[in-house]
Scaffold this active site. Structure first.
Site, mmCIF file in Angstrom:
data_model
loop_
_atom_site.group_PDB
_atom_site.id
_atom_site.type_symbol
_atom_site.label_atom_id
_atom_site.label_comp_id
_atom_site.label_asym_id
_atom_site.label_seq_id
_atom_site.Cartn_x
_atom_site.Cartn_y
_atom_site.Cartn_z
ATOM 1 N N LYS A 81 0.774 -1.279 -0.338
ATOM 2 C CA LYS A 81 0.033 0.003 0.087
ATOM 3 C C LYS A 81 1.126 1.225 0.068
ATOM 4 C CE LYS A 81 -3.861 2.233 2.585
ATOM 5 N NZ LYS A 81 -4.519 2.204 3.653
ATOM 6 N N SER A 157 -9.171 2.235 3.500
ATOM 7 C CA SER A 157 -8.548 2.897 2.711
ATOM 8 C C SER A 157 -7.444 1.995 1.715
ATOM 9 C CB SER A 157 -7.687 3.956 3.415
ATOM 10 O OG SER A 157 -6.900 3.221 4.494
ATOM 11 N N SER A 181 -9.606 0.138 7.748
ATOM 12 C CA SER A 181 -9.286 0.243 6.600
ATOM 13 C C SER A 181 -8.727 -1.103 5.835
ATOM 14 C CB SER A 181 -8.037 1.246 6.361
ATOM 15 O OG SER A 181 -8.561 2.504 6.611
#
Length: 466
Positions: A81, A157, A181
């Site tokens: 990520k 996220s 997330s």
């Protein structure tokens, strides 16, 4: 053939490498082909290094031919990520405020552990700006879309990582979870996302959102999530909160035996509404544990509403985060992030301390709850995926993402391990997630129960992968 290769689990890949029936180069090529086919439409990756990945795969292939693999994930394609430092690549965090022209010479702990164990790193996955919200779009990288229906959000996220997992763009994926997330996008895309006990996975630099934030594995199977945890949970001296190492063999202790376990099933928390189709899927999932020999009791956990507590800590963290940037640059922020920054600046130290005390009380209540119950199961999300490009479901009247995710952030506050596993499809054929929560440091129990459940409810490829 390459489509099928892209959907092999990491554990399957390792077994095939060991037998000589498949090479890391073939697996990496399959993942890169999936990225080439689908990334333009879905926007899972913000950076792809095909040449670097192929070179790493060739090196892994040579090690396997010599019978000298580096570690547990040698030759397995993975993604990182874009909140997490990765050597030689910019970590822009979905923001136009981050200076691309700086030294990128350090790996975060999770990335370092993956490299040490031979993983093939494909690239960086998309995130909303600084990971601030539960959907994935940013001023820098645009909108990330759900492979079950590209008109809908994959959540966030860690939405890019979830889409990459769902679409065969790598076997293992690192996400982060400060309020859900990892689990929100796992639920919306039908994959597995695990937030371990706080401190189990070292982080560096530490998040501005403090002890709410976690680094965690995302994958298409519980076994792969456990395998990844075995790698990335090894301690790192750069994290002052890192826990002493347990036996790093989470993937080897999944026997799927939960007979006699005491499981609390909460159809809701604090009376929060749940869509009927989601409630039906989760109720059926809860009954699965009874067929596996567990004792399931419908119960309301001793949780008081913690939205205000969470928002105080989250908004203040956002305000602290942007304080390092010049005031005049803040006009380039995501408008929603700018809004919570403004709110966070208004909180006093006493407000923050009061939220911390409320958090402590919540944690103690759950500690007491787990004296009676081994696990708690809930919906991961009360809704399925909604229209992409929106922070809240259109027409809902809600103001903030945390208002539509009431089942995830409480367990960031309490620091407990929690996993989302797919448990069926709801309205419009969109995935529904089941959340399994364990007592603090009960990571193995959560993974084992998830593995037992997965034997009846496994991963299903999204329509776009057909």
């Amino acid at each position: 053939m390459h489509t099928d290769l892209a959907y092999l689990t990491a554990q399957e890949l390792i077994a095939l490498y060991r037998s000589g029936k498949l090479s890391p180069l073939e697996a990496t090529q399959a993942a890169l082909q999936a990225i080439e086919r689908h990334n333009d439409r879905l926007n899972a990756y913000s950076l792809v290094d095909a040449d670097g990945a192929l070179a790493a795969a060739q090196a892994a292939e040579a090690r396997w031919h010599r019978g000298e693999p580096l570690g547990l994930v040698d030759g397995v394609p993975v993604s990182i990520k874009d909140l997490i430092l990765t050597r030689d690549w910019p970590t822009l965090r979905g923001s136009r405020l981050v200076n691309r022209e700086q030294d990128w010479d350090e790996d975060a702990p999770s990335v370092a552990r993956l490299r040490e164990q031979g993983a093939v790193i494909l690239g960086k996955t998309t995130t909303p700006e600084f990971g601030w919200k539960g959907v994935t779009d940013s001023p820098l990288t645009g909108i990330t879309r759900n492979p079950w229906n590209p008109e809908t959000t994959p959540g966030g996220s860690s939405g890019g990582a979830a889409v990459a997992a769902a679409m065969g763009m790598g076997a293992l994926h690192i996400g982060t979870d400060g309020g859900g997330s990892v689990r929100i996008p796992a639920s919306f895309t039908g994959i597995v996302g695990f937030k371990a006990s706080f401190g189990r996975v070292p982080a560096y630099p530490l998040s501005p959102f403090g002890t709410l934030a976690n680094v965690g594995p995302m994958a298409r199977s519980v076994g792969d999530a456990a395998l990844m945890l075995s790698v990335i949970s090894r301690p790192d001296r750069r994290d002052c909160y890192t826990l002493p190492i347990e036996r790093p063999d989470y993937h080897e202790t999944l026997n799927g035996n939960i007979a006699g376990w005491r499981i609390a099933y909460a159809p809701s928390l604090c009376g929060e509404p749940v869509d009927a189709d989601v409630a039906k899927c989760v109720a059926q999932a809860a009954r699965t544990f009874e067929t596996l020999g567990a004792k399931v009791e419908v119960i309301e956990p001793p949780l008081k509403s913690s939205l205000a507590t969470f928002q105080t800590l989250w908004f203040a963290g956002a305000a602290f985060l942007v304080s390092q940037y010049p005031e005049q640059s803040l006009a380039a922020l995501d408008a929603g992030l700018a809004e919570i920054v403004a709110q966070g600046r208004r909180f006093s130290l006493m407000d923050h301390l009061a939220a911390t005390k409320a958090r402590e009380a919540l944690s103690v209540a759950m500690n007491q709850f787990h004296r009676r119950f081994d696990l708690l199961v809930t919906p991961t999300m009360p809704i399925s995926a909604f229209a992409a490009g929106h922070d809240v479901p259109p027409g809902s009247g809600l103001a903030q993402w945390s208002e539509w995710s009431p089942f995830t952030y409480p367990f960031n506050l309490t620091r407990q391990p929690a996993i989302s596993v797919p448990c069926g499809l709801g309205k419009h054929g969109l995935p529904v997630g089941l959340q399994i929560v364990g007592p603090l440091y009960g990571d193995r129990a959560v993974l084992n129960a998830a593995r037992a459940f997965e034997q009846n409810h496994g991963f299903t490829r999204p329509p776009l992968a057909a």
